[in-house]
Motif scaffolding. Structure first.
Motif, PDB file in Angstrom:
ATOM      1  N   TYR A 156       0.836  -1.208   0.000  1.00 45.67           N
ATOM      2  CA  TYR A 156       0.000   0.000   0.000  1.00 45.67           C
ATOM      3  C   TYR A 156       0.866   1.252   0.000  1.00 45.67           C
TER       4      TYR A 156
ATOM      5  N   SER B 136       0.981   4.055  -2.954  1.00 43.28           N
ATOM      6  CA  SER B 136       0.492   5.382  -2.567  1.00 43.28           C
ATOM      7  C   SER B 136       1.549   6.457  -2.783  1.00 43.28           C
TER       8      SER B 136
ATOM      9  N   ASN C 186       1.317   7.776  -6.231  1.00 43.10           N
ATOM     10  CA  ASN C 186      -0.039   8.068  -6.680  1.00 43.10           C
ATOM     11  C   ASN C 186      -0.297   9.566  -6.579  1.00 43.10           C
TER      12      ASN C 186
ATOM     13  N   PHE D 155      -3.252  10.793  -4.198  1.00 40.65           N
ATOM     14  CA  PHE D 155      -2.982  10.720  -2.760  1.00 40.65           C
ATOM     15  C   PHE D 155      -1.931  11.742  -2.340  1.00 40.65           C
TER      16      PHE D 155
ATOM     17  N   TYR E 247      -2.672  14.326   0.638  1.00 38.86           N
ATOM     18  CA  TYR E 247      -2.016  14.117   1.933  1.00 38.86           C
ATOM     19  C   TYR E 247      -0.569  14.599   1.985  1.00 38.86           C
TER      20      TYR E 247
ATOM     21  N   ARG F 281      -0.913  10.029   6.409  1.00 37.41           N
ATOM     22  CA  ARG F 281      -2.388  10.062   6.371  1.00 37.41           C
ATOM     23  C   ARG F 281      -2.932  11.298   7.085  1.00 37.41           C
TER      24      ARG F 281
ATOM     25  N   VAL G 194      -8.521  11.728  -6.838  1.00 33.56           N
ATOM     26  CA  VAL G 194      -8.181  10.695  -5.862  1.00 33.56           C
ATOM     27  C   VAL G 194      -9.101   9.485  -6.002  1.00 33.56           C
TER      28      VAL G 194
ATOM     29  N   SER H 127      -7.661   7.186  -8.212  1.00 26.83           N
ATOM     30  CA  SER H 127      -6.445   6.650  -7.605  1.00 26.83           C
ATOM     31  C   SER H 127      -6.758   5.455  -6.711  1.00 26.83           C
ATOM     32  N   VAL H 128      -7.901   5.475  -6.047  1.00 23.18           N
ATOM     33  CA  VAL H 128      -8.299   4.339  -5.214  1.00 23.18           C
ATOM     34  C   VAL H 128      -8.460   3.087  -6.068  1.00 23.18           C
TER      35      VAL H 128
ATOM     36  N   LEU I  75      -5.106   1.672  -7.147  1.00 22.19           N
ATOM     37  CA  LEU I  75      -4.383   0.928  -6.123  1.00 22.19           C
ATOM     38  C   LEU I  75      -4.668  -0.567  -6.225  1.00 22.19           C
TER      39      LEU I  75
ATOM     40  N   TYR J 230     -14.955   5.351  -0.663  1.00 24.25           N
ATOM     41  CA  TYR J 230     -14.204   6.614  -0.620  1.00 24.25           C
ATOM     42  C   TYR J 230     -15.103   7.795  -0.964  1.00 24.25           C
TER      43      TYR J 230
END
Length: 532
Positions: A50, A54, A57, A60, A64, A79, A312, A315-316, A319, A343
């Protein structure tokens, strides 16, 4: 500095409820991420997979910040990358509340008639803001250590949050001297924070590509603190420019305060026309003139949020496709589609709360108009009380709907372009975002009720928004009783997209908003104007 200590005690007494409402939750939320990551990624392989996906990405990283490392502590710090922005926001609003707002209300001039130094109010507000951030750090560091994370990284992460707040408290101090009113000062501070966030975003996203504009991140105070990398590289040197910037800004604010008149800003107010335009002959036209700048600013901000959240969302899904190790993790959420829906459902709740904040701000503009005496002047004409108030309620209730619609449309469009289903995604995302409207209206109605029945306590409406935010962020993690969760109107909104929706919660919430709002209108019709 004569009188500073007494003014600090006065501010602490006035903010004895507001300060804990943002200091304590923002300090403890990162500690809750530890158990969340441990539950979602029980094995090292899942966590490392992960983290690696991330880190590259763009969606993300934009939300963040940069991620350098695969450890649990590094993931938790990453996070929580948006929390320093919230700390900076609340710190800036605290300083403006006790400088420019007090000055605009005449309290500063009244206090200045006593044995009080000219700069006492400014430095008292800054000391309270700095102290609040110090308390936040003192709460956060032990909380992170109690989760089994390294002491050094926990202290550095706490300093990251506190430094962000202190820098923008100093930024707000300068804005309070430049602007001629509290509203303008808040706008300047928000613009400064937005620019800092965008610079950080642009630089960090560039760094995962060709790095051509990676230097932009170093122009942002938010970028400085996010590059401290707690629990990983543990970079300490950004503390130096952060402290230096804060010192320069505090000195600048003190200099400007000494060279301007009380009640005036360094930047001159723009004079209006000598004769009003024909279009200002109705309360609604006047309300449009007063609210249009705020409306445009909020709608623009929501469009940008939709752009980021839409990016995003894809992006999920990426992943799951890029990491076979994570496929099993997201399978618990229903696969790629379920993960994206989960999400988006979370994002719509956040957008709804932000829209509620806009509704409360728009409604409290009515209280400002009353306190300044402008409402009394309008009511001496042929305009009735209810007609005047209803003109402002148009923007307090429909303005958030427009902002949510723009955000949902932009998010759905961005996600649809990436997934190849523009029409479907726009419909789904827009519907999920607009589902938040009844909950937003309930909080707006609470503000109306307070304004009409208990006008002195109208700002307490912000407490309702803060309570709902707390329930959204940590309610499930703290395993609060269901009756506590049910106090938030957003708890009753179906989780869309992906969930099952019925008409009942929408109808009930709308009826509650109507009843509470009607009570506020009835109270305003019968009470004195103005009420101080």
């Amino acid at each position: 500095m004569t009188g500073t200590g007494r003014l600090v005690r006065l501010i602490l007494r006035r903010d004895r409820v507001l300060l804990p409402l943002w200091v304590v939750p923002l300090a403890l939320i990162p500690a809750l991420y530890v158990s969340s990551f441990e539950a979602l990624f029980p094995t090292d392989a899942e966590r490392i997979g992960y983290a690696r996906v991330s880190a590259g990405n763009a969606g993300f990283v934009a939300l963040y910040g940069p991620l350098h490392g695969t450890g649990l502590g590094e993931l938790v710090a990453w996070r929580g990358g948006f929390i320093p922005v919230l700390v900076a926001l609340f710190s800036a609003l605290t300083v403006i509340r006790h400088t420019r707002t007090d000055e605009e209300a005449g309290r500063t001039e009244l206090i200045g008639a006593a044995a009080v130094s000219r700069h006492a109010g400014l430095f008292a507000a800054l000391l309270v803001a700095f102290g609040a951030n110090a308390v936040l750090a003192l709460i956060q560091a032990p909380a992170m250590i109690s989760q089994g994370l390294p002491v050094t990284g926990s202290v550095l992460m706490a300093l990251e949050f506190a430094l962000a707040g202190c820098m923008f408290a100093a930024v707000a101090a300068v804005c309070a001297q430049l602007a001629g009113g509290a509203r303008s000062a808040r706008s300047l501070a928000l613009v400064a924070l937005g620019i800092a966030y965008v610079l950080r975003l642009a630089g960090d996203v560039s760094d995962i590509g060709d790095g051509a504009t990676g230097w932009l991140s170093w122009l942002s105070p938010i970028g400085w603190v996010q590059h401290m990398f707690p629990y990983g590289a543990d970079v300490w040197w950004p503390i130096v420019p952060a402290v230096g910037l804060g010192a320069v800004l505090v000195g600048t604010a003190a200099f400007l305060a000494a060279h301007r008149d009380v009640g005036a800003g360094v930047l001159p107010d723009r004079p209006g026309p000598a004769v009003a335009a024909p279009g200002l002959r109705s309360p609604l036209a006047l309300a449009w003139r007063l609210h249009r700048g705020m409306l445009i600013g909020w709608v623009t901000g929501f469009a940008l949020l939709g752009l980021v959240f839409g990016a995003v969302a894809q992006s999920v899904a990426d992943l799951v496709g890029d990491s076979p190790e994570l496929a099993d993790v997201f399978a618990r959420l229903g696969g790629a589609s379920g993960a994206v829906d989960s999400y988006l459902a979370g994002v719509t709740g956040i957008l709804g709360l932000i829209a509620a904040a806009y509704a409360v701000q728009a409604l409290l503009r009515v209280r400002d108009e009353e306190g300044a005496g402008s409402a009394e002047l309008v009511l001496t004409t042929g305009a009735s009380r209810l007609r005047w108030l209803a003109a402002h309620l148009v923007f307090a209730f429909l303005g958030p709907v427009l902002a949510l619609a723009v955000s949902g449309a932009v998010a759905g469009l961005v996600h649809g372009l990436a997934s190849g289903d523009v029409g479907g995604e726009v419909t789904v995302v827009l519907g999920g975002v607009l589902a938040q409207v009844p909950a937003v209206w309930v909080l707006a109605a609470v503000a109306v009720g307070l304004f009409g029945l208990l006008p002195r306590f109208a700002p307490v409406a912000w407490g309702a928004v803060a309570a709902c935010l707390l329930v959204l962020l940590v309610g499930a993690a703290l395993q609060l009783s269901q009756w506590v969760l049910d106090l938030s109107p957003f708890t009753h909104i179906p989780h869309l997209p992906g969930g099952h929706a019925t008409a009942t919660p929408f109808v009930v919430l709308t009826l509650i908003a109507v009843v509470v709002g009607a009570a506020g209108l009835a109270g305003f019709r019968r009470r004195d104007v103005p009420t101080t």
